[in-house]
Every structure is written in structure tokens, then in C-alpha cells.
Design a protein around this motif. Sequence first.
Motif, mmCIF file in Angstrom:
data_model
loop_
_atom_site.group_PDB
_atom_site.id
_atom_site.type_symbol
_atom_site.label_atom_id
_atom_site.label_comp_id
_atom_site.label_asym_id
_atom_site.label_seq_id
_atom_site.Cartn_x
_atom_site.Cartn_y
_atom_site.Cartn_z
ATOM 1 N N UNK A 171 45.218 24.539 27.420
ATOM 2 C CA UNK A 171 45.009 24.627 25.976
ATOM 3 C C UNK A 171 44.214 25.867 25.574
ATOM 4 N N UNK A 172 43.743 26.631 26.550
ATOM 5 C CA UNK A 172 42.989 27.842 26.250
ATOM 6 C C UNK A 172 41.535 27.606 25.900
ATOM 7 N N UNK A 173 41.037 26.414 26.184
ATOM 8 C CA UNK A 173 39.636 26.106 25.864
ATOM 9 C C UNK A 173 38.674 26.716 26.877
ATOM 10 N N UNK A 174 39.144 26.904 28.108
ATOM 11 C CA UNK A 174 38.363 27.575 29.142
ATOM 12 C C UNK A 174 39.288 28.533 29.882
ATOM 13 N N UNK A 175 38.685 29.492 30.576
ATOM 14 C CA UNK A 175 39.485 30.438 31.358
ATOM 15 C C UNK A 175 39.541 30.054 32.827
ATOM 16 N N UNK A 176 38.735 29.041 33.207
ATOM 17 C CA UNK A 176 38.704 28.590 34.601
ATOM 18 C C UNK A 176 38.642 27.066 34.640
ATOM 19 N N UNK A 177 39.470 26.471 35.488
ATOM 20 C CA UNK A 177 39.391 25.035 35.755
ATOM 21 C C UNK A 177 38.908 24.849 37.186
ATOM 22 N N UNK A 232 42.999 29.701 37.562
ATOM 23 C CA UNK A 232 43.063 30.572 36.393
ATOM 24 C C UNK A 232 44.523 30.807 36.027
ATOM 25 N N UNK A 233 44.741 31.220 34.801
ATOM 26 C CA UNK A 233 46.086 31.610 34.377
ATOM 27 C C UNK A 233 46.230 33.087 34.717
ATOM 28 N N UNK A 234 47.065 33.377 35.701
ATOM 29 C CA UNK A 234 47.142 34.731 36.221
ATOM 30 C C UNK A 234 45.937 35.009 37.110
ATOM 31 N N UNK A 235 45.898 36.192 37.682
ATOM 32 C CA UNK A 235 44.772 36.558 38.540
ATOM 33 C C UNK A 235 43.488 36.562 37.720
ATOM 34 N N UNK A 236 42.390 36.063 38.275
ATOM 35 C CA UNK A 236 41.136 36.028 37.521
ATOM 36 C C UNK A 236 40.656 37.433 37.165
ATOM 37 N N UNK A 237 40.046 37.548 36.000
ATOM 38 C CA UNK A 237 39.509 38.825 35.543
ATOM 39 C C UNK A 237 38.081 38.623 35.054
ATOM 40 N N UNK A 238 37.353 39.711 34.869
ATOM 41 C CA UNK A 238 36.010 39.643 34.290
ATOM 42 C C UNK A 238 35.080 38.745 35.069
ATOM 43 N N UNK A 239 34.356 37.903 34.343
ATOM 44 C CA UNK A 239 33.387 37.000 34.966
ATOM 45 C C UNK A 239 34.071 36.030 35.928
ATOM 46 N N UNK A 240 35.285 35.588 35.579
ATOM 47 C CA UNK A 240 36.018 34.667 36.458
ATOM 48 C C UNK A 240 36.332 35.327 37.795
ATOM 49 N N UNK A 241 36.668 36.613 37.779
ATOM 50 C CA UNK A 241 36.957 37.338 39.022
ATOM 51 C C UNK A 241 35.688 37.478 39.868
#
Length: 268
Positions: free
Chosen positions: A85-91, A250-259
Amino acid sequence: MTLPFPMIDPHKGYTMKAPAFVLLSLMIASLAGGAGAAEVLEISGGTTPQKDVLEPRAAEILKATGVEIKVNGVGTGNGMVALAEGKVSVAAVGDTLADSIEAGKKAAKAASKDIKIPDNLVFTQIGTDELVVVVHKSNGVTALSKAQLKDMATGKITNWKEVGGADLPIKVVVTKAGMIPSLVFQKTIMDGAEYVKGALEAQSPREVITWVSRTPGGFGPAADVHVKAGAGDSKTIGAPAMSRPLGLVTIGAPTGAAKKLADYLKVK
């Protein structure tokens, strides 16, 4: 050297010129403060990766990566829904990617939500957890086979005396739809069969332990990390091994803080 803007002397009540080094010091302090500000990353998902990996290492993660994590432990399935739903960038998830997707679908169905799971999800493993079988501490049974556990969970065996215990009705305790412990047990031990009708549904993996502690005839699958944190009036018995990966999705390869987080925690 002086600057062409006035400053007020609070003691004398008149204006004066500010030395250039004052402004330079303020600029350096401001830049330093900005550089040191943490990136906040919100994560939704399973309570096992939350309690086993993410929260215990939060301070370490912040120091090493500059990322401050905030974890909402709502279960793997609900975490996958929040991601879709786009509420978070990481599950944060407590199983393989395929099974986490299935948990997401079940959680969405239980919540009457129609969501589309993206087809470019990326899974990063950050640990491993063992599932255990818990019973009430008064239960004399010390070990159960896969066949016995399956028959108990499906309702074929209904009394503990059938597996060497006391004359006591069996009460199956499972987690609600979209939570991994009962899904892993169902896949590994029950060969995908359905749980017996009337099984007690816990609202979280931790609550499985709570309900078994209150129910002398109860049993259920629980995350080892939660048992170690507090077994209450339950105990672990011998059972077939049930391990599962813990990960970040993540949706696609993680970026930014998620990476930064994924690169730091990734199992080598």
C-alpha cells in the motif's frame, strides 16, 4: 574583520559589528549538526525479526549507518500489506519471500482489502529463527512426532491421553491470518492441511505463549525468541526442527536508508 550587519549588546543596549569568525562558527556548527542528523526508517512486519534482530541492534545500527529504525510489529502479512500500500518502504518478514507474499494475501483477505502484490519484490535475509512447540508447564508430555502433531492440529487426535499424556482435551492455539508461526507449522508439520475448527486464534505470536500458559490442554507453535523472552506457564517440548529465515522486503532493490540497513544486516 567585521561584518556589515548589526548585533545587539544585551548589556549596553546598542548595536555593534559581528566578527566574521562568529558567523563562520555558526555555519560550521549548523553543517555539522545537519551531517549528524539520523535518517528515520519506518518498518512494518513480523514481531520475530523485530524482537530478534532489529530492536536489539537498533543502537548499533544507528551508530554504524546513521539510520534510526522505528518498527511496527504487526505481523509479516500485515507488514507486506503496508509495503504494497506504500505506507512503508520496508517490510520485516519471518519467512521466505514466497511464504511472506502468501501471508500478505491472507492478511489482506482477512482485512477485506484488495491489494496487488508487486512482482519486483527483493528479499534480504537478516537472520534465522527456530520455531518450537509449547505446551502448558503441567503437561507430562515431553516430545511429539510430526505425525502426532499433525493429527492433533487437524483434530484427528483430540485428547492428550492418546499421545501419552493425561486425560485432557487438546486445545490448538494458532496465530491469526497472515502471521508466520502457524503458517510455517502448517506447511512443515501439517503438509498444508487445515487447522481443526475451533482452534484458538491468538492475535500475535507472543500471545500463543500467553494462551498456552492459561490453558492446561493447550499447545501451539511459537517463535523461540518469544519463549526465551518469557515462557510464562508454558514449556517447550521435543518436536521436529522448524527453522525459517528472517528478512527485509522492499519493492525493487533497496535504496537510501533501506539500502544502508539491508547492507549492514545482510547475512553473509
